[in-house]
Design an enzyme around this catalytic site. Structure first.
Site: not given
Length: 557
Positions: A406-408, A455
């Protein structure tokens, strides 16, 4: 028949001795006590006491310091002699009873894992033990009813959670269908609904009440002392309800049976417990029996909702590490070429000289989403055992921190069992077949049920494995269930994948017309490729699902 039972059976009481309160007592094959008739009559008219029995049988003379008559009128063993604390005394009657006056029949709380195959197995293998299910919502109740169709007719179907008229009606209908349904009141208003609807449906309900205990514990019972405190309070409430006239039959002690996730056996840890399963059950049964005996209440059926302990071990999450990232340089003091050279030299020296605890730390990318597959780590900081499932015959040469897809910024595992901030791992390039797999263990409870689609990463693929009884070490893959594809996840968020593909097609046609593409070949190829994307798996794949040859002429591909 034991020697003790034979002795008790042979003992006789005959009226002929001239004196009391200290009659002669003859030891032998047949023990006889000879009080006179008048004395026996006098004792029958007076209030007898444990102390008189102690005198009658001369326990005061031969018993100390290890035997005594307790306040309940039973013989007590004092294992530490004069130093024995009251709580350490052993009631000999409890030993003679050799058990509990009722039975155990647990229920599995469906909220822990709603997977169909897991619940069906619990019902199937639990049927000889009357094992049932617990539901906390209308969908869970429907699921439980369906699965219990093949279960024991005595299995409990416990209905928890806040209820509206529809939920209660469904629970009453389940009763009508011969399920052993118990509606547990969460609030007073539910009582009125049950009375009203049971009259309307002409169904006699079986109900329970939830007790809000003053004994507090977080998540699970860490020690048997906390277990005993909680069960003692519940047992007293049960006995009081019996005293008030309620037709009580079952004590459901709920959940709380913990799992030792880190192996520390610590009572003050959120991820460990200091007791075994045997110690837990002994504490529950002994506490309930003791209090019910003192209150002269029939032993109740014992039920529990130990979901975590039932399914935690059934699931192993296996994931591949796809890449590890070079440590970022932040100061700007070195060029990227210099950083690469220094890192390479440092890595080479470290692998040759360092212990596993001091190896260089790199970031490894997991082919999963923490928010989907390990939500309790993100939400509560819950730790799980994680380790490689192969190459364990090789010495780890790296230490790694695991990061998800994820882009977290929260999509990483920064803490591991034992308080470590990284894991000892192997170098990816050292694996000849190109794959490096890790396993997350003891995640069978709640992780699958609470997983999110952050996501738009959905649940992983699931393989169901059973062992072969006639083939040591053998197994059978009985089913393979694919996780949701991109279109499924989009639909879960109320998007319309078919409408999306059609919109892309129209856009391609418009752009194709502008670019002079009149035959429609590029448009069809592009639209077909986009449709395949919609049906593709959201996680990283070894090969692309695009599968369309390059098209020249208008810059689409």
């Amino acid at each position: 028949m034991s020697a003790l039972e034979q002795f008790i059976d042979d003992a006789t009481l005959v009226a002929s001795a001239p004196s009391l309160p200290v009659p002669p007592f003859c030891f032998g094959a047949k023990a006889k006590v000879f009080p006179d008739n008048a004395a026996v009559a006098n004792y029958e008219k007076s209030d007898w006491s444990p102390s008189l029995s102690s005198t009658l049988y001369r326990v005061d003379g031969w018993g100390p310091p290890y035997f005594a008559v307790n306040s309940s009128g039973n013989i007590s063993i004092r294992p530490h002699g004069k130093e024995t604390m009251p709580s350490q005394e052993i009631d000999l009657l409890e030993i003679a009873k050799k058990g509990y006056g009722a039975h155990y029949q647990g229920v599995f709380p469906v909220k822990c894992n709603q997977d169909r195959f897991i619940i069906e197995d619990i019902v199937k293998f639990g049927s000889p033990f009357r094992f049932g299910l617990e539901a906390g919502s209308k969908p869970e109740l429907l699921l439980a009813m369906h699965c219990l169709c093949k279960g024991s007719p005595e299995a409990l179907l416990v209905c928890n959670g806040f209820k509206d008229a529809e939920y209660i009606s469904l629970a009453l209908i389940a009763r009508k269908l011969a399920f052993n349904t118990v509606v547990v009141f969460e609030q007073e208003e539910e009582l009125d609904l049950v009375i009203e609807l049971s009259k309307k449906l002409d169904i006699r309900p079986v109900v329970g009440v939830r007790a809000k205990l003053r004994t507090r514990h977080s998540g699970h019972y860490g020690s048997t002392s906390v277990v005993a405190d909680g069960v003692s309070e519940a047992a007293q409430i049960y006995c009081e309800l019996v005293r008030l006239g309620a037709n009580m039959r079952v004590v459901d002690i709920g959940g709380g049976l913990g799992i030792d996730y880190d192996g520390s056996k610590a009572s003050d840890s959120d991820v460990s417990v200091s007791y075994t399963l045997e110690e837990y059950t002994e504490t529950v049964v002994k506490t309930l029996r003791s209090i019910c005996d003192k209150r002269s209440v029939t032993h109740p059926v014992i039920s529990s909702e130990s979901g975590r302990a039932t399914v935690s071990h059934h699931t192993v999450l296996i994931f591949e590490l796809k890449q590890h990232c070079i440590r970022q340089f932040k100061q700007g003091a070195l060029s990227i070429e210099q950083l690469a050279a220094v890192d390479g030299l440092h890595l080479m020296v470290s692998k040759a000289a360092s212990e596993p605890s001091s190896l260089p730390v790199h970031t490894y990318r997991m082919n999963l989403s923490i928010f989907t597959s390990i939500p309790n780590y993100w939400g509560t900081g819950h730790l799980f055992p994680i380790m490689p499932i192969h190459r364990l015959d090789q010495r780890p040469t790296m230490r790694g921190m695991l990061s998800d897809l994820t882009c977290d910024s929260d999509g990483k595992l920064a803490t591991y069992i034992g308080g470590e901030s990284s894991l000892p791992l192997h170098e990816l390039d050292g694996n000849k077949n190109g794959h490096y797999y890790l396993g997350l263990f003891l995640g069978g409870a709640y992780e699958e049920a609470q997983g999110q689609i952050h996501n738009l990463f959905g649940a992983p693929n699931v393989v169901r494995v059973e062992s072969e009884a006639d083939n040591p070490g053998g197994f059978i893959m009985t089913s393979a269930l694919l996780g949701p594809n991109s279109g499924d996840l989009l639909q879960a968020m109320r998007h319309e994948p078919k409408a999306m593909v059609e919109a892309f097609r129209r856009r391609a046609e418009e752009l194709g017309a502008v670019g002079g593409n009149q035959d429609g070949l590029v448009t069809e190829a592009l639209a077909g490729g986009l449709a395949r994307f919609v049906s593709s798996w959201p996680y990283l794949m070894a090969t692309s699902t695009w599968g369309m040859p390059p098209v020249t002429g208008n810059g689409f591909f």
